[in-house]
Design an enzyme around this catalytic site. Structure first.
Site, PDB file in Angstrom:
ATOM      1  N   ASP A 266       2.241  -7.878  -5.460  1.00 23.69           N
ATOM      2  CA  ASP A 266       3.189  -8.399  -4.467  1.00 23.69           C
ATOM      3  C   ASP A 266       3.756  -9.761  -4.846  1.00 23.69           C
ATOM      4  OD1 ASP A 266       1.314  -6.455  -2.896  1.00 23.69           O
ATOM      5  OD2 ASP A 266       3.118  -6.684  -1.679  1.00 23.69           O
TER       6      ASP A 266
ATOM      7  N   TYR B  89       3.697  -3.843   4.376  1.00 24.02           N
ATOM      8  CA  TYR B  89       2.591  -4.720   4.758  1.00 24.02           C
ATOM      9  C   TYR B  89       3.082  -6.097   5.179  1.00 24.02           C
ATOM     10  CZ  TYR B  89      -1.879  -2.421   3.827  1.00 24.02           C
ATOM     11  OH  TYR B  89      -2.993  -1.640   3.912  1.00 24.02           O
TER      12      TYR B  89
HETATM   13 CO    CO Z   1      -4.505  -1.823   3.050  1.00 24.22          CO
END
Ligand code: CO
Length: 644
Positions: free
Chosen positions: A307, A391
């Site tokens: 990320d 996320y």
């Molecule tokens: Co997760």
């Protein structure tokens, strides 16, 4: 340019107060002008990263850091030609421009433009449309595309291309949660330079799960509960910290707050005042990488996100809302990042600073003298939240009255979904009817450039162990603490061991406490599993840092990122494994601690359709840094609390 960017650009004149202050809008524009004049920004060149090139530590500490420098990763969207450039604002010239040559060097991070064009490319591709039509999805306007970084799978793969792999989700209504409706078994592989789908992988068909995941829909969540009464947090005299520019002071702590498009929040020159002295603890603290390797060996074997290195968590930082994201007396700092064209973009309220009550600090009722005392713990919180695809991650740094430092990551948002084949599936959990969530890890790497009472530090691994029955231990109850000095980089790639209560203590080799022992700070890990992929797996080479919970390196200003500078599609071997290859001496040196942490996530039904926050992190506790409890001078919270 947006209005905000124009306003920020107008404020260009002001010079930052400190060499570690984040780059300003004016500086980004000035650097951009210099690069344009040097011919580096011909169309269609875009910025894949743009940020402050921090001066080396010796220049900052010696007050010799007079130049401001910016680093830019530049990519020509038509040719893929990639450049890692450094510009000096003081000298008004480009002082470095190195070519980045994929596949060996890896690829530059994904840009905003990549995201936008991939969606158009995939929607227009006849092969992909046919694959959707075969699944009964003739109207592709309801299909959302999710580009995922490709990883690197050797010459047999497609590694010479700058590419993403694209999965699809159905969003039939405006407020529908697309993640609830994955179109599984089909992926479009997109070449970002040729701007076309070069391969459709169409392996299997499973029904698109139908149940709504729209957690904001009353039909899904039910009526709001009516039983929560207000909690209000007030500090009538204001908070106990001060912020002067980016210099944050609270009680005995002081630090400088920074922000970077790649790393997000960075903290600098963290120190504690004690005995009338300013005592350094950490020169720089950040979480400069995280990897989310998925554990499904089938169709989506390539699914792994870095990320930070691939998507840049900082530039996706949220603007925080008082009363929603943060409660009480909050001070916010804006963050300035740039768009793909290198123009400043201000993220208002990106960093939240506040103070929290944290329950009991210490308490004792003395059975002999009758004294009953208690003191309340408080912590200073410096945090930001970022959204990367499905996320959401909160990065929180806590500083406590007793000298403890804690880093906590809050993981929330929506799990990545697939269709679930039904029955027991070893690699994926069924979280709604026909909806699966593949198992994965979240592995963060914290970089802690330690300066415990100065630059000369060393590291000990501390284990507890019981001793066998013997002449000196006739009843077998002996417990000892064993400290092993990690003197070279080759020795210092270590794993946590909960069965021994293993910690790592950073000590000064120059300063001692009143017992004549070195002053120190101890890193206390959570001891979750390190990277679980096979050591021969491609991801193990790319995320080499995640094989160990601890690494210690000798400070080198060029060694900033645990998986290397260019993570996207990198074949592996960069970052920490390469940093320690020289096996430098660590004893009494200027050292950097790197700590891998984070959970294995086998999703639960309770994680759907939006996950309650799960936390992971680590603490750093003073260990002989003080001569005794440093909080005896904390007053009772109210005169009522002072008994006898
Ligand atoms: Co997760």
């Amino acid at each position: 340019m947006t209005d905000t960017a124009v306003r920020a650009g107008a404020a260009a004149g002001a010079l930052p107060a400190h060499p570690l202050d984040p780059a300003t809008a004016g500086e980004y524009l000035a650097g951009r002008q210099i690069m344009a004049a040097a011919g580096l920004l011909a169309e269609p060149v875009r910025f894949a990263y743009y940020g402050l090139e921090e001066p080396p530590k010796d220049e900052v500490l010696g007050a010799k850091a007079t130049d401001r420098r910016l680093r830019a990763f530049l990519i020509n969207l038509d040719t893929g030609e990639s450049t890692d450039a450094v510009v000096s604002l003081g000298q008004r010239r480009v002082i470095g421009a190195r070519r980045v040559d994929p596949p060996a060097d890896g690829q530059l991070p994904i840009t905003d433009t990549d995201f936008a064009t991939v969606d158009e490319i995939v929607h227009a591709d006849p092969g992909w449309r046919a694959a959707m039509a075969r699944r009964g999805l003739a109207d592709v306007s309801v299909i959302r595309t999710c580009p995922i970084t490709a990883g690197a799978f050797g010459p047999a793969g497609d590694d010479r291309r700058r590419m993403v792999r694209v999965l699809a989700f159905v969003q039939a209504r405006e407020h529908d949660l697309a993640w609830a409706h994955p179109v599984d078994g089909v992926a479009a592989y997109v070449d970002l330079i040729e701007k076309k789908v070069f391969k459709i992988v169409d392996e299997f068909e499973l029904p698109v799960p139908a149940e709504s995941g729209d957690y904001d829909d009353p039909a899904v969540r039910g009526p709001y509960r009516g039983t929560l009464r207000p909690i209000e947090i007030t500090q009538p005299e204001g908070p106990s910290f001060t912020l002067e520019g980016n210099l944050l002071r609270w009680q005995d702590w002081s630090m400088r707050v920074g922000f970077d498009a790649r790393e997000g929040l960075t903290l600098h020159q963290i120190s504690l005042r004690s005995g009338g002295r300013e005592r350094p603890v950490i020169y720089r603290a950040s979480v400069p990488e995280m990897v989310v390797p998925y554990g499904d060996p089938r169709f989506r074997y390539w699914q792994t996100y870095f990320d930070t290195g691939e998507y840049l968590v900082g530039k996706w930082a949220n603007s925080l809302e008082l009363g929603c994201d943060c409660l009480g007396e909050i001070r916010y700092l804006d963050a300035t990042v740039t768009d793909d064209s290198g123009h400043p973009r201000v993220i208002p309220n990106a960093i939240c600073v506040h103070e929290e009550d944290f329950g009991i600090l210490w308490k004792h009722t003395d059975i002999f003298n009758g004294s009953a005392q208690s003191r309340r713990q408080r912590r200073l919180v410096v945090s930001f939240f970022t959204t990367v695809g499905n996320y959401d991650y909160g990065f929180y740094w806590y500083f406590y009255l007793d000298g403890t430092i804690e880093c906590e990551i809050k993981m929330t948002g929506v799990v990545f979904t697939a269709a679930h084949p039904g029955g027991d599936d070893p690699h994926s959990a069924e979280i709604a009817p026909g909806l699966g969530a593949p198992v994965h890890q979240h592995l963060f790497s914290a970089r802690l450039d330690m300066t415990v009472d100065g630059l000369a530090n060393a590291v000990e691994e501390v284990d507890f162990t019981g001793l066998p029955i013997g002449p000196d231990n006739p009843y077998g109850n002996a417990i000892v603490q064993r400290a092993t000095r990690l003197t070279r980089e080759s020795q210092a790639a270590r794993r946590a061991d909960a069965s021994r209560g293993r910690t790592w203590r950073v000590i000064s080799t120059e300063h001692t406490n009143r017992f004549g022992r070195p002053v120190g700070f101890t890193l206390c890990p959570e001891a979750a599993p390190p990277l679980l992929a096979d050591p021969a797996a491609p991801v193990s080479a790319r995320a080499g840092f995640a094989a160990s919970h601890l690494w210690v390196t000798r400070y080198d200003p060029a060694q900033r990122y645990p998986a290397g500078d260019f993570v996207n599609q990198h074949p592996g071997g960069a970052g920490l494994p390469a940093f320690v290859a020289g096996d430098r001496n660590l004893d009494g040196a200027d050292i950097v601690l790197w700590h891998t942490f984070g959970p294995v996530h086998f999703p639960r039904p309770e994680d759907w359709p939006v996950m309650p926050v799960t936390r992971c992190g680590f603490t750093l506790r003073p260990a002989g840094f003080f001569d005794r409890n440093p909080t005896l001078d904390v007053p009772p919270p109210s005169p009522r609390c002072r008994h006898a």
